[in-house]
Design an enzyme around this catalytic site. Structure first.
Site, short mmCIF file in Angstrom:
data_model
loop_
_atom_site.label_atom_id
_atom_site.label_comp_id
_atom_site.label_asym_id
_atom_site.label_seq_id
_atom_site.Cartn_x
_atom_site.Cartn_y
_atom_site.Cartn_z
N TYR A 55 42.96 9.08 42.54
CA TYR A 55 44.09 9.99 42.28
C TYR A 55 44.51 9.87 40.82
O TYR A 55 44.67 8.77 40.31
CB TYR A 55 45.29 9.63 43.17
N GLU A 57 47.11 12.20 39.15
CA GLU A 57 48.14 13.17 38.77
C GLU A 57 48.68 12.87 37.38
O GLU A 57 48.95 11.71 37.04
CB GLU A 57 49.32 13.15 39.75
N ASP A 202 39.77 36.59 31.33
CA ASP A 202 39.12 35.77 32.35
C ASP A 202 37.62 35.98 32.17
O ASP A 202 37.08 37.02 32.54
CB ASP A 202 39.58 36.22 33.74
N THR A 229 35.71 29.94 35.09
CA THR A 229 35.20 28.97 36.05
C THR A 229 34.05 28.23 35.37
O THR A 229 33.52 28.66 34.35
CB THR A 229 34.71 29.66 37.35
N LYS A 232 29.47 29.10 37.00
CA LYS A 232 28.65 30.31 36.98
C LYS A 232 27.62 30.18 35.84
O LYS A 232 26.79 29.29 35.90
CB LYS A 232 29.55 31.54 36.84
N ARG A 238 31.73 23.20 40.59
CA ARG A 238 32.72 24.24 40.92
C ARG A 238 34.10 23.81 40.41
O ARG A 238 34.64 22.80 40.86
CB ARG A 238 32.81 24.46 42.42
N1 DSN Z 1 33.02 35.08 43.74
C1 DSN Z 1 32.87 35.30 42.33
C2 DSN Z 1 31.93 36.42 42.06
O1 DSN Z 1 30.97 36.50 42.80
O2 DSN Z 1 32.09 37.18 41.13
C3 DSN Z 1 34.13 35.49 41.63
O3 DSN Z 1 35.18 35.39 42.47
#
Ligand code: DSN
Length: 420
Positions: A55, A57, A202, A229, A232, A238
């Site tokens: 943990y 925080e 984003d 994120t 990707k 993730r």
């Molecule tokens: N799930 C992702 C996508 O496939 O674009 C983004 O939320």
């Protein structure tokens, strides 16, 4: 990669069987969902490491629990590397994933009812950009802008400016999950400045392509916030991160914790740190270039076969096909037939799609995962030919079986990192 495989087999054979099955699925098929990728083996190891026990925080040097020598070290490294890779003054690497990452910015800098300009979902925007079904869509007044089919899907900035002048947004938001082009961040920033709005990009889908230096970086245009994120095109675990200017740092940090989240997942933060070190290398820049080259070759090959692509092509890692107009199959049927030959894609709404999201008009393809496996232009041409043949002969069992065999042969030549 899985040192405790034998232990898992004896303690929970059901989960062990599912793990083995998922490995077979990932190795035996071609992943073309544009938001998916294969992370690094050392990141897989860190996700399953003792950092998951801790943990933490708070932030480095200001934690609410003891024992933070090593968690402080990894979070400092992750923040420092994120600032360098994305040319940002501040980075918060604690968001658990994309949705809380965006919520933390909205909740920290907007008041309920405030107006936000965001891209229309069917034109490429994202659910977390205020779709009416989302909590954020109910809390704030999201006003939509669209792409212009007459300009090959470019954004009509004259119209966007008029909308901004009429609605006086508190924030101008850009970013997408199904738009195959790059964005003119300077144009967004100029409009936002004119109406005194904050700017947020984003870049979840293209974070790796920005890190690799092959797409524009919103921070270079002076954006207030950039969110991405980490799993990707960036190839990490993730998670999510927020990049911002130094003057927003304190408010971003307190909005993430304690505003929205509890303890960060330090096994993920360790993986993010490693991912960002990799992202700063020439190898990663070459990877990012190849992702885009592959997408362009895929798009050109599909177009040459007569398929209709949204915006007519791609500038990034993604291709969106209007399958209904091209071959008379809706996106759901197209997804199923491609599944049957071993190529994983996802059904996709297209601009102003009259059809419902579970039966939309198109599919979305992407090249980050196949490029991670080492596939290049020749494989993209083969995949395009296979996709077109399958979409044109969805009910021909002999064609589908033959294409599945071809897919298996391609997969056998390209290993998935982390699967032995
Ligand atoms: N799930 C992702 C996508 O496939 O674009 C983004 O939320």
């Amino acid at each position: 990669m899985h040192p405790y495989r034998d232990l898992l087999l004896s303690t929970d054979p059901d989960i062990a069987a599912a793990l083995a099955g998922e490995e077979r699925r990932q190795q035996g098929g071609i992943e073309m969902i544009p938001s998916e990728n294969y992370t690094y083996p050392e990141v897989l190891a860190l996700l399953g490491s003792v950092f998951t026990n801790k943990y933490s925080e708070g932030y480095p040097g200001r934690r609410y629990y003891g024992g933070q020598d090593f968690t402080d070290a990894i979070e400092e490294l992750a923040r420092k590397r994120a600032r360098a890779v994305f040319r940002a003054e501040h980075a918060n690497v604690q968001p658990l994933s994309g949705s809380p990452m965006n919520q933390a910015v909205y909740l920290g800098f907007l008041k309920p009812g405030d107006t936000v300009l965001g891209m229309e979902l069917s034109h490429g925007g994202h659910l977390t950009h205020g779709a009416p079904v989302s909590h954020m869509g109910k809390l704030y007044n999201f006003v939509r802008y669209k792409t212009d089919p007459a300009r090959h899907g470019a954004i009509d900035f004259d119209l966007l400016r008029q909308t901004a002048l009429a609605t006086r947004p508190k924030m101008v938001l850009c970013g997408f999950s199904s738009y195959p082009r790059d964005l003119d961040y300077a144009a967004f920033k100029a409009i936002a400045d004119e109406v005194g709005a904050l700017t947020m990009a984003d870049v979840s889908h293209i974070g790796g392509l920005i890190a690799g230096g092959v797409l524009k970086n919103p921070m270079d245009a002076g954006f207030d916030f950039m969110t991405t994120t980490t799993h990707k095109s960036l190839r990490g675990p993730r998670g999510g991160m927020i990049l911002c200017r130094a003057d927003h740092a304190k408010r971003v940090d307190s909005s993430v914790f304690p505003g929205l989240q509890g303890g960060p997942h330090m096994n993920v933060v360790a993986g993010v740190a490693v991912t960002l070190k990799r992202a700063a290398t020439p190898d990663f820049q070459a990877y990012a270039r190849q992702v885009i080259t592959n997408a362009k070759v895929l798009a050109e090959s599909l177009t040459a076969e007569g398929l209709r692509l949204i915006t007519g092509g791609t500038d990034n890692h993604m291709v969106v096909i209007d399958t209904l107009a091209s071959v008379g199959l809706d996106g759901s049927d197209a997804e199923h037939v491609l599944d049957a030959i071993g190529i994983t894609t996802n059904k996709q709404i297209i601009p102003d799609d009259p059809r419902p999201p579970l039966r939309p008009s198109g599919i979305r393809l992407g090249t980050p995962a196949a490029t991670t496996r080492g596939m290049k232009e020749a494989e993209m041409r083969s995949l395009a030919a296979m996709i077109v043949e399958a979409l044109r002969h969805p009910a021909d069992a002999a064609v589908i079986a033959r294409l599945k065999g071809t897919c298996g042969k391609i997969c056998a030549r390209f290993a998935v990192p982390g699967i032995e």
